[in-house]
Structures are given as C-alpha cells and as structure tokens.
Design an enzyme around this catalytic site. Structure first.
Site, PDB file in Angstrom:
ATOM      1  N   GLY A  69       0.858  -1.134  -0.026  1.00 59.75           N
ATOM      2  CA  GLY A  69      -0.192   0.093  -0.098  1.00 59.75           C
ATOM      3  C   GLY A  69       0.877   1.353  -0.107  1.00 59.75           C
ATOM      4  O   GLY A  69       0.542   2.274  -0.563  1.00 59.75           O
ATOM      5  N   GLN A 177      -8.261   2.269   4.836  1.00 56.21           N
ATOM      6  CA  GLN A 177      -9.036   2.007   5.733  1.00 56.21           C
ATOM      7  C   GLN A 177     -10.511   1.719   5.364  1.00 56.21           C
ATOM      8  O   GLN A 177     -11.215   1.187   6.030  1.00 56.21           O
ATOM      9  CB  GLN A 177      -9.035   3.212   6.787  1.00 56.21           C
ATOM     10  N   ALA A 195      -3.949  -4.645   0.677  1.00 60.56           N
ATOM     11  CA  ALA A 195      -4.737  -5.698   0.995  1.00 60.56           C
ATOM     12  C   ALA A 195      -4.600  -6.073   2.445  1.00 60.56           C
ATOM     13  O   ALA A 195      -5.584  -6.748   2.860  1.00 60.56           O
ATOM     14  CB  ALA A 195      -3.985  -6.704   0.006  1.00 60.56           C
ATOM     15  N   HIS A 196      -3.599  -6.049   3.085  1.00 61.40           N
ATOM     16  CA  HIS A 196      -3.661  -6.609   4.544  1.00 61.40           C
ATOM     17  C   HIS A 196      -4.497  -5.626   5.375  1.00 61.40           C
ATOM     18  O   HIS A 196      -4.844  -6.208   6.676  1.00 61.40           O
ATOM     19  CB  HIS A 196      -2.347  -6.603   4.803  1.00 61.40           C
ATOM     20  N   CYS A 320       3.487   8.601  24.774  1.00 62.23           N
ATOM     21  CA  CYS A 320       3.760   7.596  25.608  1.00 62.23           C
ATOM     22  C   CYS A 320       4.166   6.321  25.067  1.00 62.23           C
ATOM     23  O   CYS A 320       4.770   5.641  25.818  1.00 62.23           O
ATOM     24  CB  CYS A 320       2.981   7.812  26.740  1.00 62.23           C
TER      25      CYS A 320
END
Length: 475
Positions: A69, A177, A195-196, A320
């Site tokens: 991507g 997304q 794709a993932h 953090c």
C-alpha cells in the site's frame, strides 16, 4: 486472545488463505509468456484485476497491483505530480493523512515543491470549503484520505472531489481504511489501498489511475503493471487479495451494522465506567469498526502493556507509546487529549462477549495505572493546597491573584498534567498555576485538561528549557 487492531492489519481472511494455497500451484509462471503455464497465470492475474477493479469502481485497465500500500501511495503521488509538472508544483494534503502520504509530501517539498496542509476540526474532519480554498492555479495534485486510520472519521471525499474537478486538479485518495466497507464515492482521480487492511496478504497494494489523468511513472521503465509497479507480479498473493476483497464486500453490510453496535457500546460505556475519558473522532460519520479514546492521567505505554497482559491487543497514538515525545500527528492536528490514548479496531467476526470483557478489564487497569502514577482521585482534593503539592507561590502581575508555578521540566506525559491537577486542588478561585514542561504532549494535554475540568487556559510562552503553560482556576 482478542485482537483489536484491525486498522493496523486485519487477520488473514479464510477466503484469502484458500485462494493463496490454490493459486500457488497454478500461478507461479510468468504471465507474459504464451505457453500453457504462462497463459494459466495470466488468466488468474486478469481475473484478480477484474474483481479488484469492480470493488474499487474503476476499469480493469485503470488498476495496477503494487508491492504494498505504501508503494501504491508513493507511486500515485509522485506519478501524478510528475505528470502535471507543467501546471505547477503545488501539493495540497490534509493534516491527518497517513504517514506514507505525509512522507511523500515532505519529500516533494524538500525537492523544491510547495505544500499546503488543510487543517481539521476536533473530530478530525476537513471542511470542503477550506479544502477548496487551498487549491491554486499551480496546484498539481490534491490528496485526501477516505477515512482516518487513527480515529475513524470519514472525510467528505465527494465534496472535495467536486471542488477539485471544478478547479481542474486531480484528487488522490488513500482508501486503505475504507475500501473493505464499500467503494469511495465521488469523482476521484487516483486511488491507493493495501490488501492487509481487509484481510488479504501483506505485500499487495492497489493503485487506480483514471483514464485522462496525466500520470508519469517514476523510475526506470518497466513493461509490467502499466509501468507503475516494476517487477514480477506475486500472482498467488494478488489472487488472494482480490478474492478476500470480494468476500469482505459480500459481508460488509451485515458486519458493519453488527460492529457498529459494538463500537457504539464502547463509546457509551467507556465514559461511564472510566472517569475522565475523552472519546475522539466524529461520532456519526465514521468507520463502523473503529473507536479511539484518551484517558486522563494515564501513561499510554503502561496501559497498552497491561491490556496486552490481559490478552487484548490494541494500539495507541499517544506519545507515551513511542520513542518520541511528540504525540500522533492526527491527535495533534485535532487538538484533543493525547495521553492514555487507545485505538480499538474490531476485526470481522469479533464476538460481543470479547467487547464486554474488554470494558470490564479496562476499568480496573486504568484505575491501577492512575494509582501507580499518583493521579488525583477526586476533584475535591481532600483539603490539599497548592503548597502541599510542592509548588512555588507568587502573585500574578497586575491582578493581585495568587500565582503558583509547577516545575515539570524533564517529566514525561502524563506527569505534567497530574502535577497541574494536584496543584489546582488548593488554588483559590482566580488563582493561576503555571506549569513548566518540555514534553511536547503537554501542548495538547494541558488545554484538553482545562476543557474537561472547566478551567481557563491562558496560553503558553517559551522559557529556558521548555514552555510555560498558564491556567486560571475559575471554579
């Protein structure tokens, strides 16, 4: 162990696994060859391209498969900018784009191009009018994500695309997304995805370039994938990516409704069971499976470690949780609380009982982390005074009101905010507390604390070694 970080990478979909295993035996040959094995590989590649193009909403010959991507983003942006270099070298992006887009933008600017970042509101959404105002005669490309990867806010892509069309500027959309939930609406010009993110294998990206868009692929020329992604195609992974995209689309409507109910439960319950929590992102125009919230007085890294020990995998945009003192650029652009930030993104099939148990565990874990850090338990302060908190007292110039200084230089988030809260417990109404801090997160978290506590934030100014943040007690 419940995995709640699908926005980072979704578990491999069963259909992807089946397609990958099957195509390993059929798709290993060179699809450019005319012999039997090559023709078989070409049929698999063409079928995958047609399936992916249908899901994207483009023509098969407009879509190329890339190695990731990120490669699709870089190729899409650089190719578009290069193709329109005669128009100008101005690039417009939103302030909350994925880092791959912002890195491309920074590289473009470093090479002599100009850049405009469009600000967002506290929900993480751009204004279409503000975006349209950023376009110029020399604008070569505009970029806007379809949905934010950290807070889930959906962007007004269709409205921005119309403004870009009217200005003659192509719009690049990072759809990583949102693509699993449906095609991107509007007259976009270039689109990238990974794709993932939808349960396909890692190492496959999609790049769609509409016909008529000026596009000049960068790097040495290559005959494969329209010259936009050099190298031998990973046909088994491509087939698995296309098959899983089609599968998740078939489930999308029903699963989106179910996951939205679970996310609504988290959004409602987290503010009931955990005190001092800010849920961030647009409450309505958002992805169905993602919710982000920040917990006041909490060390984000410690909270994520404790959740991991309780067998929950989540992520965070808090400073953090990283090696830098700078909070997530998304939270910073939104101007919301960053400490104790938790992003929950539910994968397909998440059972409701896992969400219920997460909320139960979260309650006592946040309490435990706050207790360990010495955070205030109640607003009353049980009679404590600012001097009890170990701060220096003085008088505010020109008002006669008491002023107290808290030295938090060298202290990391969320300690400066905790020390501010402890000091404020004993400050009379009208008194001022000045916090000295060198942690970049304080620039977000102190104003956010003031808003949550209905105290007056007076601003900041530089001091030796850091920044002074001034807060007036008004209640």
């Amino acid at each position: 162990m419940p995995y709640f970080d699908a926005a980072s990478s979704a578990p491999l979909h069963p259909v992807a696994r089946q397609a990958l295993q099957a195509s390993l035996d059929e798709g290993w040959a060179d699809p450019a060859r005319l012999y039997r094995e090559g023709r078989r590989a070409r049929l698999l590649l063409d079928a995958a391209r047609e399936a992916a193009a249908e899901a994207v909403g483009c023509r098969p010959d407009e879509l190329s498969f890339t190695g990731s991507g990120t490669q699709a983003v870089h190729s899409g942006i650089y190719g578009s900018l290069s193709g329109r270099r005669r128009v100008g070298r101005h690039l417009v992006v939103s302030a909350v784009e994925h880092s791959s887009v912002l890195h491309s933008a920074a590289s473009h600017e470093a090479a002599g191009g100009s850049l405009t970042e469009v600000a967002v509101d506290r929900t993480g959404r751009v204004s279409p009018d503000a975006y349209a105002a950023a376009l110029r005669p020399d604008t070569a490309l505009a970029a806007l994500q379809s949905a934010n990867h950290e807070v889930g806010t959906l962007q007004p892509v269709a409205e921005v695309a119309e403004a870009c069309r009217a200005a003659g500027v192509p719009l690049f959309v990072d759809a990583a997304q949102s693509l699993a939930w449906g095609p991107v609406e509007g007259a976009w010009s270039i689109l990238a995805a990974s794709a993932h993110k939808w349960g396909g294998p890692a190492g496959v990206g999609l790049l769609a370039v509409r016909k008529g868009v000026r596009f000049a692929p960068q790097g040495p020329p290559d005959e494969r994938e329209s010259g936009r992604a050099p190298g031998f195609e990973n046909i088994p992974a491509i087939v698995a990516a296309a098959a899983s995209l089609r599968a998740v689309r078939a489930e999308a409507e029903a699963e989106a409704a179910r996951l939205r109910e679970l996310v609504d439960l988290i959004r409602a319950r987290v503010v009931e069971v955990v005190p001092d929590v800010e849920v961030v992102g647009d409450p309505v125009r958002r992805l169905p499976h993602l919710v982000t919230f920040s917990c006041l007085y909490v060390d984000g890294e410690t909270l994520l470690h404790e959740l991991d020990r309780a067998e929950f995998s989540v992520s965070s945009g808090s400073s953090c949780t990283s090696s830098t003192l700078t909070p997530s650029h998304v939270l910073r652009a939104m101007g919301v609380l960053s400490e104790g930030n938790v992003r929950v993104s539910l994968p397909l099939g998440t059972p409701a009982e896992d969400v219920e148990r997460f909320l139960d565990v979260l309650t006592w874990l946040v309490t435990a982390v706050r207790t360990k850090l010495g955070a205030p338990v109640a607003a009353s302060g049980a009679g404590a005074t600012a001097r009890d908190a170990g701060v220096e007292a003085g008088a505010e110039a020109g008002t006669g009101a008491e002023e107290f200084t808290v030295d938090s230089l060298g202290r990391l988030c969320p300690i400066p905010v905790i020390e501010l809260a402890r000091a404020m417990e004993g400050v009379p109404v009208g008194g001022v507390v000045t916090v000295l801090a060198d942690d970049e997160a304080a620039r977000l978290d102190i104003p956010a604390w003031c808003e949550m506590r209905d105290q007056e934030y007076l601003g900041e100014h530089p001091v030796d070694g850091g920044t002074a943040y001034r807060v007036r007690r008004r209640s």
